[in-house]
Design an enzyme around this catalytic site. Structure first.
Site, PDB file in Angstrom:
ATOM      1  N   GLU A 192       0.822  -1.208   0.000  1.00 36.35           N
ATOM      2  CA  GLU A 192       0.000   0.000   0.000  1.00 36.35           C
ATOM      3  C   GLU A 192       0.856   1.258   0.000  1.00 36.35           C
ATOM      4  O   GLU A 192       0.606   2.196  -0.759  1.00 36.35           O
ATOM      5  CB  GLU A 192      -0.918   0.019   1.235  1.00 36.35           C
ATOM      6  CG  GLU A 192      -1.932  -1.101   1.310  1.00 36.35           C
ATOM      7  CD  GLU A 192      -3.030  -0.956   0.277  1.00 36.35           C
ATOM      8  OE1 GLU A 192      -3.110   0.094  -0.380  1.00 36.35           O
ATOM      9  OE2 GLU A 192      -3.810  -1.913   0.132  1.00 36.35           O
ATOM     10  N   ASP A 240      -9.535   5.168  -3.919  1.00 36.10           N
ATOM     11  CA  ASP A 240      -8.323   5.863  -4.366  1.00 36.10           C
ATOM     12  C   ASP A 240      -8.656   6.667  -5.619  1.00 36.10           C
ATOM     13  O   ASP A 240      -9.825   6.835  -5.968  1.00 36.10           O
ATOM     14  CB  ASP A 240      -7.219   4.845  -4.648  1.00 36.10           C
ATOM     15  CG  ASP A 240      -7.546   4.004  -5.862  1.00 36.10           C
ATOM     16  OD1 ASP A 240      -8.737   3.832  -6.154  1.00 36.10           O
ATOM     17  OD2 ASP A 240      -6.624   3.519  -6.527  1.00 36.10           O
ATOM     18  N   TYR A 287      -7.519   5.937   3.171  1.00 37.67           N
ATOM     19  CA  TYR A 287      -7.508   4.967   2.095  1.00 37.67           C
ATOM     20  C   TYR A 287      -6.713   3.707   2.474  1.00 37.67           C
ATOM     21  O   TYR A 287      -7.193   2.577   2.333  1.00 37.67           O
ATOM     22  CB  TYR A 287      -6.931   5.590   0.812  1.00 37.67           C
ATOM     23  CG  TYR A 287      -6.457   4.528  -0.116  1.00 37.67           C
ATOM     24  CD1 TYR A 287      -7.373   3.833  -0.881  1.00 37.67           C
ATOM     25  CD2 TYR A 287      -5.119   4.145  -0.144  1.00 37.67           C
ATOM     26  CE1 TYR A 287      -6.966   2.786  -1.682  1.00 37.67           C
ATOM     27  CE2 TYR A 287      -4.695   3.111  -0.944  1.00 37.67           C
ATOM     28  CZ  TYR A 287      -5.622   2.436  -1.706  1.00 37.67           C
ATOM     29  OH  TYR A 287      -5.227   1.398  -2.465  1.00 37.67           O
TER      30      TYR A 287
END
Length: 357
Positions: A40, A141, A123
């Site tokens: 991520e 996103d 997020y």
DNA sequence: AAACCGGGGGC
DNA sequence: GCCCCAGGTTT
């Protein structure tokens, strides 16, 4: 009938599309929250093709959160070299140490716990929660904003406070409770491969029959973004100073400017472009000359231009020798080979590639 | 709310 | 040359 069941079609179409068309990526073959976390952070504002090799190297060198926590920051930065947004690496490293020192080495297992980690925002926390733990959090996103804005015809700016709230509410309503991980991954893949910013492939889109933007020929207008970033010019004049013993002077950058903590050469910045004679007559150059006894410029390297998101860097490299040096402040001398091992800004790499053999 | 933080690729 | 990318933090 609840709003969630009204929109069941969205998740159903998305998940069946993803099952057939999802990309195969290494972080999708694990539920290890640590490795998902690495992926991520690496992929924040970074394309999959660019981030993939970094993910592989990082997880190979630091297979567990403890391995990362025990590393020196210098080494972590070195593994980040060339990826940009270096605070991501510092935050990742600091958070790994926090997990090992204060959380018994266990990754947080809730959205709130994850979000409390440095460098983990809405997020990222939502996506780790969904992927690693199956928790029903929608991760929206840039791809997700685009897909949702187009399909539902939402013209609230995606970079406004109201827009973020509106899209978050919609995401929470849509997210599949059966498989939130695949829901999030599918939304991203659809945005990355089908619902692209330019020339979307609506013919291959599972949502084309329900898409507001397609029906109203609005895909070029959606999503709406309100802020325009403007680019300004900066002029960097670098000096690669070779000492009598062959070492060169390296400089570790300080402050909150670009490339904080990374290494470059001693340099002079000017707000405008300078002629060589004006540069050498300037007081900054005289100060440099005073520190480097017997400094003489051997030759001027080629100038290059380096385009970034918010600034255009114009850089010129001068090759110099010094008979003696007074090393002060942050400056240090290293061998040329050693310098290559440091986390050096991309601009310096480009300048050195221009160096005559 | 706006500014800042990189590097790469598409068109 | 402009836009965007698996955003987040600071001011």
């Amino acid at each position: 009938m609840s709003a969630a069941s009204d929109n069941r079609w969205f998740g159903d179409l998305l998940l069946s599309w993803y099952a057939e068309n999802g990309r195969q990526l290494p972080w999708r073959e694990t539920h290890d929250p640590y490795k998902i976390w690495i992926s991520e952070v690496v992929l924040q504002q970074t394309r999959v093709e660019q981030g993939l090799p970094y993910y592989l190297r990082l997880t190979n060198r630091f297979p567990t959160v403890a391995d990362l926590a025990e590393a020196k920051e210098d080494e972590v930065l070195k593994y980040w070299q060339g990826l940009g947004y270096y605070s991501r690496a510092r935050n990742l490293h600091a958070a790994a140490k926090h997990v090992c020192n204060n959380l018994n080495g266990h990754m947080p297992a809730t959205y709130e716990g994850l979000k409390a980690l440095k460098g983990v925002g809405d997020y990222t926390a939502a996506d780790i929660a969904a992927l690693a733990y199956g928790l029903p959090h929608a991760a929206i996103d840039g791809n997700g904003y685009r897909v949702l804005a187009r399909v539902f015809g939402i013209n609230t700016p995606i970079d406004s406070t109201q827009g973020k709230k509106e899209f978050a509410r919609l995401g929470a309503e849509l997210v599949s409770t059966d498989n939130p991980g695949n829901f999030n991954q599918g939304l991203m893949d659809l945005g990355a491969t089908i619902c692209t910013p330019q020339n979307p492939q609506c013919d291959n889109c599972p949502l084309s029959g329900k898409c507001y933007a397609l029906a109203n020929k609005q895909w070029q207008q959606l999503p709406v973004k309100e802020k325009k970033t403007k680019v300004h010019d900066r002029y960097f004049y670098y000096f690669q100073i070779t000492l009598p013993d062959g070492r060169i002077i390296a400089n570790q950058r300080k402050g909150k400017d670009i490339w904080t903590g990374l290494f470059d050469f001693p340099m002079i910045e000017n707000a405008t472009e300078l002629e060589q004679k004006d540069l050498f007559a300037g007081k900054d150059f005289k100060a440099l000359r005073k520190r480097m006894k017997g400094l003489s410029v051997v030759k001027e390297g080629k100038s290059i231009k380096h385009q970034l998101s918010h600034q255009t860097l114009h850089a010129t490299l001068f090759f110099c020798t010094a008979t003696a040096a007074t090393l002060k402040d942050c400056e240090q001398a290293v061998t040329a080979g050693e310098f290559d091992e440091l986390a050096i800004p991309r601009l310096i790499e480009l300048l050195r590639e221009k160096e005559d053999p």
